[in-house]
Write a protein that holds these residues in place. Structure first.
Motif, PDB file in Angstrom:
ATOM      1  N   HIS A  45       0.857  -1.183   0.000  1.00 63.04           N
ATOM      2  CA  HIS A  45       0.000   0.000   0.000  1.00 63.04           C
ATOM      3  C   HIS A  45       0.898   1.240   0.000  1.00 63.04           C
ATOM      4  O   HIS A  45       1.596   1.518   0.973  1.00 63.04           O
ATOM      5  N   ASN A  46       0.843   1.975  -1.106  1.00 62.06           N
ATOM      6  CA  ASN A  46       1.812   3.036  -1.332  1.00 62.06           C
ATOM      7  C   ASN A  46       1.453   4.329  -0.609  1.00 62.06           C
ATOM      8  O   ASN A  46       1.201   5.354  -1.225  1.00 62.06           O
ATOM      9  N   ILE A  47       1.463   4.287   0.704  1.00 63.22           N
ATOM     10  CA  ILE A  47       1.019   5.458   1.461  1.00 63.22           C
ATOM     11  C   ILE A  47       2.097   6.552   1.436  1.00 63.22           C
ATOM     12  O   ILE A  47       3.286   6.276   1.515  1.00 63.22           O
ATOM     13  N   VAL A  48       1.650   7.774   1.291  1.00 62.95           N
ATOM     14  CA  VAL A  48       2.549   8.920   1.109  1.00 62.95           C
ATOM     15  C   VAL A  48       2.554   9.771   2.385  1.00 62.95           C
ATOM     16  O   VAL A  48       1.505   9.983   2.985  1.00 62.95           O
ATOM     17  N   ILE A  49       3.737  10.235   2.771  1.00 61.09           N
ATOM     18  CA  ILE A  49       3.794  11.158   3.918  1.00 61.09           C
ATOM     19  C   ILE A  49       3.653  12.576   3.384  1.00 61.09           C
ATOM     20  O   ILE A  49       4.547  13.102   2.720  1.00 61.09           O
ATOM     21  N   THR A  50       2.524  13.183   3.670  1.00 59.60           N
ATOM     22  CA  THR A  50       2.290  14.543   3.178  1.00 59.60           C
ATOM     23  C   THR A  50       3.040  15.560   4.039  1.00 59.60           C
ATOM     24  O   THR A  50       3.494  16.578   3.538  1.00 59.60           O
ATOM     25  N   GLY A  51       3.187  15.259   5.314  1.00 57.88           N
ATOM     26  CA  GLY A  51       3.940  16.195   6.141  1.00 57.88           C
ATOM     27  C   GLY A  51       4.032  15.773   7.590  1.00 57.88           C
ATOM     28  O   GLY A  51       3.162  15.075   8.119  1.00 57.88           O
ATOM     29  N   ILE A  52       5.135  16.219   8.184  1.00 55.30           N
ATOM     30  CA  ILE A  52       5.372  16.022   9.617  1.00 55.30           C
ATOM     31  C   ILE A  52       5.362  17.424  10.207  1.00 55.30           C
ATOM     32  O   ILE A  52       5.943  18.345   9.605  1.00 55.30           O
TER      33      ILE A  52
END
Ligand SMILES: Nc1ncnc2c1ncn2[C@@H]1O[C@H](COP(=O)(O)OP(=O)(O)O)[C@@H](O)[C@H]1O
Ligand SMILES: [Mg+2]
Length: 263
Positions: free
Chosen positions: A173-180
């Protein structure tokens, strides 16, 4: 089609729920119709959005385990901000999921029904790592990670990034980190040092917005309000507005960099 974003950090008390409800509220001020999915058995987001436990009949528990056809969507006091409530019985789902095939994908399948109705779906996740958290991450295409500005926060963050890697590899599942982003930020040497450390390690994954420590943010839920209706002039409110703006802008970045937005 909605952007589905999970608010994730397996540490408790870092500002996940505060972020889900207040980011949700401010997204609506940019004409974004938003659904908050409360996926924590503690149901803090549901009560912050005005649900009284005695009014609760069915919750996300019945929805995502296909135990009801009832409409689970509640309107909040803010126009264009809806939510699906949680309740303590959601914790029981952990036992029920264990023996099911594709047990990680139940919430994702359930949320498919709502994606065309909203611009944003925000999933408020429980602390700790369990099949509930994994269901929440698999249901989302993106995550945002609040990091409390304190000494041990980087350790927690490393674990969170490892969990996301496992979800990508093992569940494809290619989950993307939009921001920390930092929460409960104070203008003191420790906060500054943590900010530098985060930026050195994670570069432009660190969002510009920093959520300050602000009593108004802690008070608002006790009036069953988001900061938008409780104290829109507060420092915390202004930064959640900026966070909403930054998340909306990231949609454009995501489109441009599609495919290499993963760390
Ligand atoms: N920026 C902030 N300033 C002051 N208090 C905050 C802030 N963010 C969260 N809190 C308070 O800290 C506690 C934990 O926040 P919460 O959002 O419930 O964390 P989590 O969902 O990660 O467990 C709550 O009592 C909340 O009201
Ligand atoms: Mg919470």
């Amino acid at each position: 089609m909605a952007r589905v974003i999970a608010v994730f950090n397996q540490k408790g008390g870092v500002g996940k729920t505060t972020t889900a409800v207040n980011l949700g509220a401010y997204l609506t001020t940019f004409s974004k119709k938003t659904l908050i999915v409360d996926f924590d058995p503690q149901a803090n987001a549901s009560s912050a959005l005005g649900l009284k436990p005695l009014e609760l009949n069915k919750s996300i528990y019945h929805g995502f385990l296909n135990l009801t056809d009832e409409n689970l969507i509640n309107a909040s006091e803010i126009k264009n901000l809806d939510f699906i409530p949680s309740a303590p019985h959601l914790a029981g789902a952990l036992v029920e999921l264990v023996n099911l095939d594709n047990r990680e994908f139940y919430l994702r399948k359930f949320l498919h029904k709502f994606r065309h109705l909203y611009d944003y779906i925000l999933i408020d996740l429980p602390p700790a790592l369990s099949l509930l958290t994994i269901n929440g991450l698999v249901a989302a295409d993106e995550v945002i990670v609040p990091v409390q500005t304190e000494y041990y926060s980087l350790e927690g963050l490393t674990q969170a990034l490892e969990v996301l890697d496992l979800v990508r590899k093992n569940l494809r599942h290619n989950i993307v980190i939009t921001g920390i982003f930092m929460t409960m930020f104070g203008y003191n040497p420790l906060s500054k040092e943590i900010e530098k450390n985060l930026k050195d390690n994670l570069g432009d994954k660190v969002l510009k917005t920093k959520i300050p420590r602000d009593l108004a943010l802690a008070e608002a839920p006790s009036f069953s309000k988001t900061i938008l209706s409780y104290k829109p002039s507060s420092k915390g409110a202004k930064q959640y507005r900026k966070l909403a703006e930054e998340i909306i802008e990231s949609e454009i970045k995501l489109d441009k960099n599609f495919g290499n937005f993963i760390i």
